[in-house]
Design a protein around this motif. Sequence first.
Motif, PDB file in Angstrom:
ATOM      1  N   VAL A 154      14.347  11.680 -46.892  1.00  0.00           N
ATOM      2  CA  VAL A 154      13.780  13.023 -46.738  1.00  0.00           C
ATOM      3  C   VAL A 154      14.771  14.082 -47.205  1.00  0.00           C
ATOM      4  O   VAL A 154      14.393  15.057 -47.878  1.00  0.00           O
ATOM      5  N   ALA A 155      16.042  13.909 -46.881  1.00  0.00           N
ATOM      6  CA  ALA A 155      17.048  14.889 -47.308  1.00  0.00           C
ATOM      7  C   ALA A 155      17.117  14.993 -48.826  1.00  0.00           C
ATOM      8  O   ALA A 155      17.250  16.091 -49.384  1.00  0.00           O
ATOM      9  N   ALA A 156      17.015  13.861 -49.508  1.00  0.00           N
ATOM     10  CA  ALA A 156      17.027  13.879 -50.976  1.00  0.00           C
ATOM     11  C   ALA A 156      15.829  14.648 -51.516  1.00  0.00           C
ATOM     12  O   ALA A 156      15.958  15.443 -52.459  1.00  0.00           O
ATOM     13  N   LEU A 157      14.668  14.451 -50.906  1.00  0.00           N
ATOM     14  CA  LEU A 157      13.472  15.177 -51.350  1.00  0.00           C
ATOM     15  C   LEU A 157      13.617  16.673 -51.093  1.00  0.00           C
ATOM     16  O   LEU A 157      13.257  17.504 -51.948  1.00  0.00           O
ATOM     17  N   LEU A 158      14.141  17.041 -49.934  1.00  0.00           N
ATOM     18  CA  LEU A 158      14.313  18.456 -49.612  1.00  0.00           C
ATOM     19  C   LEU A 158      15.347  19.119 -50.512  1.00  0.00           C
ATOM     20  O   LEU A 158      15.229  20.304 -50.838  1.00  0.00           O
ATOM     21  N   ALA A 159      16.352  18.380 -50.916  1.00  0.00           N
ATOM     22  CA  ALA A 159      17.423  18.958 -51.730  1.00  0.00           C
ATOM     23  C   ALA A 159      17.066  19.018 -53.205  1.00  0.00           C
ATOM     24  O   ALA A 159      17.468  19.947 -53.911  1.00  0.00           O
ATOM     25  N   GLU A 160      16.312  18.047 -53.700  1.00  0.00           N
ATOM     26  CA  GLU A 160      16.150  17.872 -55.142  1.00  0.00           C
ATOM     27  C   GLU A 160      14.804  18.344 -55.692  1.00  0.00           C
ATOM     28  O   GLU A 160      14.667  18.500 -56.914  1.00  0.00           O
ATOM     29  N   SER A 161      13.804  18.559 -54.850  1.00  0.00           N
ATOM     30  CA  SER A 161      12.511  19.017 -55.345  1.00  0.00           C
ATOM     31  C   SER A 161      12.625  20.435 -55.893  1.00  0.00           C
ATOM     32  O   SER A 161      13.439  21.237 -55.401  1.00  0.00           O
ATOM     33  N   ARG A 162      11.809  20.734 -56.880  1.00  0.00           N
ATOM     34  CA  ARG A 162      11.873  22.077 -57.485  1.00  0.00           C
ATOM     35  C   ARG A 162      11.548  23.151 -56.451  1.00  0.00           C
ATOM     36  O   ARG A 162      12.248  24.154 -56.313  1.00  0.00           O
ATOM     37  N   SER A 163      10.458  22.955 -55.716  1.00  0.00           N
ATOM     38  CA  SER A 163      10.058  23.862 -54.648  1.00  0.00           C
ATOM     39  C   SER A 163       9.625  23.040 -53.440  1.00  0.00           C
ATOM     40  O   SER A 163       9.169  21.901 -53.586  1.00  0.00           O
ATOM     41  N   VAL A 164       9.770  23.616 -52.258  1.00  0.00           N
ATOM     42  CA  VAL A 164       9.352  22.976 -51.013  1.00  0.00           C
ATOM     43  C   VAL A 164       8.359  23.898 -50.322  1.00  0.00           C
ATOM     44  O   VAL A 164       8.646  25.078 -50.099  1.00  0.00           O
ATOM     45  N   TRP A 165       7.192  23.351 -50.001  1.00  0.00           N
ATOM     46  CA  TRP A 165       6.147  24.091 -49.310  1.00  0.00           C
ATOM     47  C   TRP A 165       5.923  23.442 -47.954  1.00  0.00           C
ATOM     48  O   TRP A 165       5.704  22.236 -47.878  1.00  0.00           O
ATOM     49  N   ALA A 166       5.970  24.227 -46.871  1.00  0.00           N
ATOM     50  CA  ALA A 166       5.836  23.668 -45.529  1.00  0.00           C
ATOM     51  C   ALA A 166       4.662  24.311 -44.802  1.00  0.00           C
ATOM     52  O   ALA A 166       4.396  25.507 -44.948  1.00  0.00           O
ATOM     53  N   LEU A 167       3.974  23.498 -44.000  1.00  0.00           N
ATOM     54  CA  LEU A 167       2.862  24.004 -43.192  1.00  0.00           C
ATOM     55  C   LEU A 167       2.676  23.123 -41.972  1.00  0.00           C
ATOM     56  O   LEU A 167       3.172  21.994 -41.915  1.00  0.00           O
ATOM     57  N   GLY A 168       1.951  23.651 -40.988  1.00  0.00           N
ATOM     58  CA  GLY A 168       1.678  22.903 -39.770  1.00  0.00           C
ATOM     59  C   GLY A 168       0.401  23.378 -39.120  1.00  0.00           C
ATOM     60  O   GLY A 168      -0.333  24.202 -39.673  1.00  0.00           O
ATOM     61  N   GLY A 169       0.145  22.847 -37.920  1.00  0.00           N
ATOM     62  CA  GLY A 169      -1.042  23.210 -37.164  1.00  0.00           C
ATOM     63  C   GLY A 169      -0.782  24.387 -36.243  1.00  0.00           C
ATOM     64  O   GLY A 169       0.219  25.105 -36.393  1.00  0.00           O
ATOM     65  N   PRO A 170      -1.663  24.596 -35.239  1.00  0.00           N
ATOM     66  CA  PRO A 170      -1.556  25.781 -34.375  1.00  0.00           C
ATOM     67  C   PRO A 170      -0.210  25.954 -33.688  1.00  0.00           C
ATOM     68  O   PRO A 170       0.232  27.066 -33.473  1.00  0.00           O
ATOM     69  N   LEU A 171       0.467  24.855 -33.327  1.00  0.00           N
ATOM     70  CA  LEU A 171       1.799  24.955 -32.734  1.00  0.00           C
ATOM     71  C   LEU A 171       2.889  24.437 -33.663  1.00  0.00           C
ATOM     72  O   LEU A 171       3.978  25.000 -33.732  1.00  0.00           O
ATOM     73  N   SER A 172       2.595  23.383 -34.379  1.00  0.00           N
ATOM     74  CA  SER A 172       3.624  22.795 -35.242  1.00  0.00           C
ATOM     75  C   SER A 172       3.959  23.694 -36.430  1.00  0.00           C
ATOM     76  O   SER A 172       4.955  23.457 -37.116  1.00  0.00           O
TER      77      SER A 172
END
Length: 309
Positions: A154-172
């Motif tokens: 996961v760290a490699a994906l977070l560091a090396e991807s061009r952009s990171v898009w994050a989302l969650g539900g009502p609390l997450s």
Amino acid sequence: MGNEQVAARLGAVYPELPPGERAVVRVLLDDYPYAALGSLRALAERAGVSPPTASRLFDRLGFGGFADFQSAVRADARLQDRSRLHEFVAAAGEPAEERTGEPTEEPTEEPARAGHTGRDSLRGPAGVLGAAEDLRRGLDVTLEAVTGPLVTTVAALLAESRSVWALGGPLSELAAEYLVRQLAGLRSGAHRVPESPSARARALLDVGPSDLVVAYDFRRYSPGTARFVLAARERGARLVLVTDAWESPLAPEAHALVRLPREAAGPIAPLTHEIAVTELLLVATASRLAPAARLADLDALTHALTRPE
């Protein structure tokens, strides 16, 4: 191998398994340990696979067969323990006989009602200490479930991807927001997925195979999260999915699956565990980057923009 060790082993090998064996593990963890106590055929039918497929899972785990697996599960003296959510209810003094059906063990992303914890015994000092211990124990189990190889992936994906898009539900979504805020200090291209469908459509215009989506999806799973993730996957984006023991329907789409174990369940959504896992992933990501200069610039800009006139 005791009951908790068996469950931990199932969770640890899950990302490495073929789809059929993953289906068997999902059934086992969804109704653990009771799903393990019937026949092999019944387990296979619940998972929608053939008995030989189910049997291969137990061979892969190092058992001599399904009977040996069942023996390992039965060996734990806590086999007859009730679910953790049921224990919360029982601790509040509600007789188990008054409950309808089996305990659901269903953590949700719905906020608890104001002034109600789901455990009346929290009102006393002993109850508070017990709740704190439950939270600490759940947190320990959660962090143990996030293995070193998974964190590295996961760290490699977070560091090396061009952009990171994050989302969650009502609390997450709070965990998703935390991820983006911290990640933006380490690297560029960290974004929260916007709320409205039209804004999400515009965001998807810029999503491609070099991008990463990080989705937090917990029971009851968010249709809006699923729609965005599936659309991003169609455009080639990779997915890191943080979910629960029951597992989001998005799991087959994930390049990296972070499953918070059953022990994280309680009368309210375990946001503490989501944040702790996010912190762990961020620390591992920072070690792959060289963020010192960027963080120094951030501090200087923050000071310049907030100093009094």
